[in-house]
Write an enzyme that holds these catalytic residues in place. Sequence first.
Site, short mmCIF file in Angstrom:
data_model
loop_
_atom_site.label_atom_id
_atom_site.label_comp_id
_atom_site.label_asym_id
_atom_site.label_seq_id
_atom_site.Cartn_x
_atom_site.Cartn_y
_atom_site.Cartn_z
N HIS A 20 0.93 -1.14 0.15
CA HIS A 20 0.04 -0.04 -0.09
C HIS A 20 0.88 1.15 0.22
O HIS A 20 0.45 2.30 -0.67
CB HIS A 20 -1.09 -0.15 1.16
CG HIS A 20 -0.55 0.05 2.68
ND1 HIS A 20 0.03 -1.09 3.13
CD2 HIS A 20 -0.31 1.24 3.24
CE1 HIS A 20 0.26 -0.85 4.24
NE2 HIS A 20 0.26 0.68 4.48
N CYS B 95 -32.08 1.68 -9.32
CA CYS B 95 -33.34 1.47 -8.59
C CYS B 95 -34.64 1.96 -9.28
O CYS B 95 -35.93 1.85 -8.89
CB CYS B 95 -33.04 2.28 -7.35
SG CYS B 95 -32.98 3.89 -7.45
#
Length: 178
Positions: free
Chosen positions: A71, A155
Amino acid sequence: MKNIILGVTGSVAAYKAAYIASILTKRGYNVDVIMTKSAMEFVTPLTFQSLTKNKVYWNMFEEITPKEIKHISLAKKADLCLIAPASANVIGKIATGIADDMLTTVVMAMNQVPIFICPAMNTNMYNNPIVQRNIRTLSELGYRFIDPKEAVLACGDLGKGALADVETIVNSVETYFK
């Protein structure tokens, strides 16, 4: 060659990140993809690995080796970070300094790297005062936003929250590098 971190988060728009990765790679950018676990419910890491020819990262604990803490090395290597789509969850984590997965940990380790965030969520979520506060907070800190567009959402609602057009996102990245 410029190095781009492409963060992909849990949104139905995650499939569009594959187009972004493909276009940027074909235009000569090195693209390292970091996926959240929820993003992998929508698209598989293999899709991005096939398109970018790079390993896809998602588990920060898998990447620790004696020679490299991934990271940190990804954060240092990046010329730009693009989070597309960016869920309300990830926007909130970054705005409050939470680094509990590979993507948010890399973002927190970045220093002087431009970070472009492309929100994608339901209109009510996008307009939620908490999400809007988090966006303002990050904007004040120098994070750059590529606003969502108004559309019929997954949706069925009509409103602002759909991921910006892929070409708009790619053009924003390329304009930054010019």
